[in-house]
Enzyme design. Sequence first.
Site, PDB file in Angstrom:
ATOM      1  N   CYS A 141      -5.719  -3.146   2.584  1.00 39.32           N
ATOM      2  CA  CYS A 141      -5.524  -2.906   4.011  1.00 39.32           C
ATOM      3  C   CYS A 141      -6.795  -3.070   4.839  1.00 39.32           C
ATOM      4  O   CYS A 141      -7.207  -4.191   5.114  1.00 39.32           O
ATOM      5  CB  CYS A 141      -4.901  -1.526   4.206  1.00 39.32           C
ATOM      6  SG  CYS A 141      -4.138  -1.316   5.850  1.00 39.32           S
ATOM      7  N   LYS A 174      -9.818   1.584  -2.503  1.00 39.55           N
ATOM      8  CA  LYS A 174     -10.066   1.095  -1.144  1.00 39.55           C
ATOM      9  C   LYS A 174     -11.517   1.374  -0.759  1.00 39.55           C
ATOM     10  O   LYS A 174     -11.981   2.518  -0.789  1.00 39.55           O
ATOM     11  CB  LYS A 174      -9.102   1.786  -0.184  1.00 39.55           C
ATOM     12  CG  LYS A 174      -9.046   1.223   1.217  1.00 39.55           C
ATOM     13  CD  LYS A 174      -7.921   1.921   1.983  1.00 39.55           C
ATOM     14  CE  LYS A 174      -7.623   1.297   3.309  1.00 39.55           C
ATOM     15  NZ  LYS A 174      -6.438   1.941   3.954  1.00 39.55           N
ATOM     16  N   GLU A 188       0.848  -1.198   0.000  1.00 41.09           N
ATOM     17  CA  GLU A 188       0.000   0.000   0.000  1.00 41.09           C
ATOM     18  C   GLU A 188       0.885   1.249   0.000  1.00 41.09           C
ATOM     19  O   GLU A 188       1.885   1.325   0.707  1.00 41.09           O
ATOM     20  CB  GLU A 188      -0.898  -0.006   1.237  1.00 41.09           C
ATOM     21  CG  GLU A 188      -1.869   1.163   1.298  1.00 41.09           C
ATOM     22  CD  GLU A 188      -2.782   1.115   2.514  1.00 41.09           C
ATOM     23  OE1 GLU A 188      -3.850   1.755   2.458  1.00 41.09           O
ATOM     24  OE2 GLU A 188      -2.439   0.446   3.513  1.00 41.09           O
TER      25      GLU A 188
END
Length: 308
Positions: A175, A133, A52
């Site tokens: 994440c 995301k 990331e």
Amino acid sequence: MATSNEPVLKQPLKLACIQLASGPDKAANLAHAREKVVEAAKSGAKLVVLPECFNSPYGCDYFPSYAETLLPGPPSKEQSPSYHALSSMAAETGVYLVGGSIPEADPDPATKKYYNTSLIFGPDGKLLSSHRKVHLFDIDIPGKITFRESDVLFPGNKITLVDLPEYGKIAVAICYDVRFPELATIAARRGAFALIYPGAFNTTTGPLHWRLQGQARAMDNQVYVALCSPARDTTATYHAYGHTLIVDPMAQVLVEADEKEDIVSWELDGAKIVETRKNIPLATQRRFDVYPDINEGKIAFEEPGLPK
């Protein structure tokens, strides 16, 4: 829909996750990423993952200044040097490349919209898919860490499945997305053989949940899981946990880095998925007469305005 007897991974595939040390110099980060992708490819990896925010420091203060415009696609090199660097890395090495994530800016500066976006390239250097995301990292653990991505970022709005024709499907998320098992469950039931998460957990949540989340997603879905972190930089404002790892369908951690820069790799074998699902046949034991099937109903696999 995948069942316990379907070979979701057509042939063995060597996966490499690069725990990259990045700094404030974007050009240097891109050059360093290339070096490591080349190194991974030379070791036989055919699927390579970056962490990331691999091209920049991680943090709300950095997202706007490092953000690149990806639309309309394909962007020019001036608009997105990271897009072109990733494309070149994939083409040079002939690998499938999950380009970690980069800060993305809306093409209209007036909107002040930014995203945390992963770009996935094929061995020919062409963009296969992208993932913004979905779940933004907003947490407050008193005395430990407070972080609010939503102060700067906007969320993505879809589940991302990517077809690698010679091998099968992977799912890509970023994440904090790993904490939401719905994405993983749907991806697995749609035939993914691996769940790939570029992520930058921190030194508070990392020791608590990083390994556990990887094992949980693997156990629930009987697939491979890869968590790819940046290397830890104690001079930075955000301290990544590191500990990049790969988990097998029986939830065993196959390989794990420490906090320093490293490449971890493993050969994924579809027979392991088949064996796990045969021995513990969850797919035929689910009780959709008792609870709903999350794989049915309204599910978003497309998002208007996403880089293609």
